[in-house]
Design an enzyme around this catalytic site. Structure first.
Site, PDB file in Angstrom:
ATOM      1  N   LYS A  66       0.808  -1.216   0.000  1.00  9.81           N
ATOM      2  CA  LYS A  66       0.000   0.000   0.000  1.00  9.81           C
ATOM      3  C   LYS A  66       0.848   1.276   0.000  1.00  9.81           C
ATOM      4  CE  LYS A  66      -4.172  -1.910   2.113  1.00  9.81           C
ATOM      5  NZ  LYS A  66      -5.223  -1.707   3.129  1.00  9.81           N
ATOM      6  N   GLU A  78      -6.272  12.927  -2.476  1.00 12.00           N
ATOM      7  CA  GLU A  78      -6.156  13.405  -1.098  1.00 12.00           C
ATOM      8  C   GLU A  78      -6.422  12.296  -0.082  1.00 12.00           C
ATOM      9  OE1 GLU A  78      -5.102  16.252   0.179  1.00 12.00           O
ATOM     10  OE2 GLU A  78      -4.596  16.898  -1.854  1.00 12.00           O
ATOM     11  N   ASN A  87      -4.918   1.892  -1.619  1.00 13.66           N
ATOM     12  CA  ASN A  87      -5.505   0.552  -1.736  1.00 13.66           C
ATOM     13  C   ASN A  87      -6.291   0.377  -3.025  1.00 13.66           C
ATOM     14  OD1 ASN A  87      -7.948   1.939  -1.220  1.00 13.66           O
ATOM     15  ND2 ASN A  87      -8.769   0.239  -0.029  1.00 13.66           N
ATOM     16  N   ASP A 103     -10.292   2.736   2.302  1.00  9.32           N
ATOM     17  CA  ASP A 103     -10.480   2.013   3.563  1.00  9.32           C
ATOM     18  C   ASP A 103     -11.268   2.834   4.587  1.00  9.32           C
ATOM     19  OD1 ASP A 103      -9.244  -0.416   2.943  1.00  9.32           O
ATOM     20  OD2 ASP A 103      -7.264   0.338   3.463  1.00  9.32           O
ATOM     21  N   GLY A 127      -1.611   1.920  10.871  1.00 10.58           N
ATOM     22  CA  GLY A 127      -2.060   2.326   9.547  1.00 10.58           C
ATOM     23  C   GLY A 127      -3.567   2.365   9.406  1.00 10.58           C
ATOM     24  N   ILE A 213     -12.435  -3.297  13.718  1.00 14.12           N
ATOM     25  CA  ILE A 213     -12.145  -3.499  12.303  1.00 14.12           C
ATOM     26  C   ILE A 213     -11.784  -4.944  11.979  1.00 14.12           C
ATOM     27  CG2 ILE A 213     -11.430  -1.102  12.033  1.00 14.12           C
ATOM     28  CD1 ILE A 213      -8.516  -2.184  11.797  1.00 14.12           C
ATOM     29  N   TYR A 215     -12.595  -8.782  11.331  1.00 10.10           N
ATOM     30  CA  TYR A 215     -13.794  -9.512  10.906  1.00 10.10           C
ATOM     31  C   TYR A 215     -13.617 -11.022  10.944  1.00 10.10           C
ATOM     32  CZ  TYR A 215     -11.419  -9.580   6.331  1.00 10.10           C
ATOM     33  OH  TYR A 215     -10.504  -9.744   5.322  1.00 10.10           O
TER      34      TYR A 215
END
Length: 276
Positions: A66, A78, A87, A103, A127, A213, A215
């Protein structure tokens, strides 16, 4: 020429992106395909050149590329500049390749209706946290607090993004009832991590939104604990799906049925999926 899209990374075999995008392409009757491409670290530049020469219409980028991909693109949006990570790559009509990061926006979309005045606590300063905080900033949110084990990383993120303030994890626990949204961005709770909580949740505000975040598992110890305090819990699957849906819309000009995909993956998700 038939359009085709891809996801690059290493490893890539467990990526859910091909399943999602192929389903969406089929449902919307778009004549295109989406493939996973394993790229060795020493071959990244050659792989990017190959994607361009072979007419790839856009691709996703997952770990560990990334950041490394940025020098090989014509420009970055931006959404990527603020965090130094890409990504999603979009091919423009004049054959330029622009990097985006979907993301954070995918995460915010997964939360459903929220208010600009909400007080937001972000746990972690890696990140993922950086991407989410950057997206909140671009969305007009201002009440952002970062809690982390060490001040250094959090304060650097705050300085770079010019938003938020730092508190310790102990301070986060003590002030928890002042937050409307709590976001857990650390690896704690993943299947290969210790089932410990980054903070205790006994002071959680009733009906707060609590998101993790992670899963896999779909219900982490953090989310399981939050349900004891009548929180509305959200796992990382919505972020995964919506970030992909946003990329899909950049490439094809239409937003796919993301809620249907979340339901489908919730029913079928299995194995140690770690990639986009």
């Amino acid at each position: 020429m038939k359009k085709w899209f891809a996801v690059i990374g290493n490893p890539i075999s467990h990526s859910l992106s091909p399943f999602m995008h192929e389903k969406w392409l089929s449902e919307l009757e778009i004549d295109a395909s989406y493939i996973p491409i394993h790229v060795e670290e020493d071959n990244l530049e050659e792989a990017i050149m190959g994607l361009k020469l072979l007419g790839c219409s856009g691709w996703n980028v997952t770990v560990p590329y990334k950041e490394a991909i940025i020098p090989f693109l014509d420009d970055i949006d931006e959404s990527a500049k603020g965090i130094g990570a890409v990504n999603t790559v979009v091919k423009t009509k004049d054959n330029r390749f622009i990097g985006y990061n979907t993301d954070g926006f995918g995460f915010i979309k997964s939360l459903g209706p929220i208010n600009l005045e909400d007080n937001i606590l972000i746990i972690g300063a890696g990140g993922a946290a950086r991407g989410i905080v950057n997206a909140f900033k671009q969305g007009g949110f201002t009440n952002i607090t970062i809690a982390n084990r060490t001040a250094k990383n959090a304060e650097k993120m705050i300085h770079d993004l010019q938003i938020g303030h730092f508190i310790t994890l102990n301070e986060a626990e003590a002030q928890l009832n002042s937050f409307d949204i709590v976001v857990q961005t650390t690896p704690q709770g993943m299947k290969n991590q210790a089932n410990t909580l980054p903070i205790q949740l006994n002071k959680l505000k009733e009906h707060a939104i609590v998101a993790d975040i992670v899963y896999n598992p779909l219900v982490t110890p953090f989310l399981e604990e939050a349900t004891k305090y009548n929180a509305r819990t959200i796992n990382g699957l919505g972020m995964l799906v919506h970030q992909g849906a946003i990329a899909f819309s950049y490439w094809n000009g239409v937003y796919p049925k993301s809620e249907d995909m979340i339901d489908r993956l919730t029913e079928n998700l299995g194995g140690n999926y770690v990639n986009r």
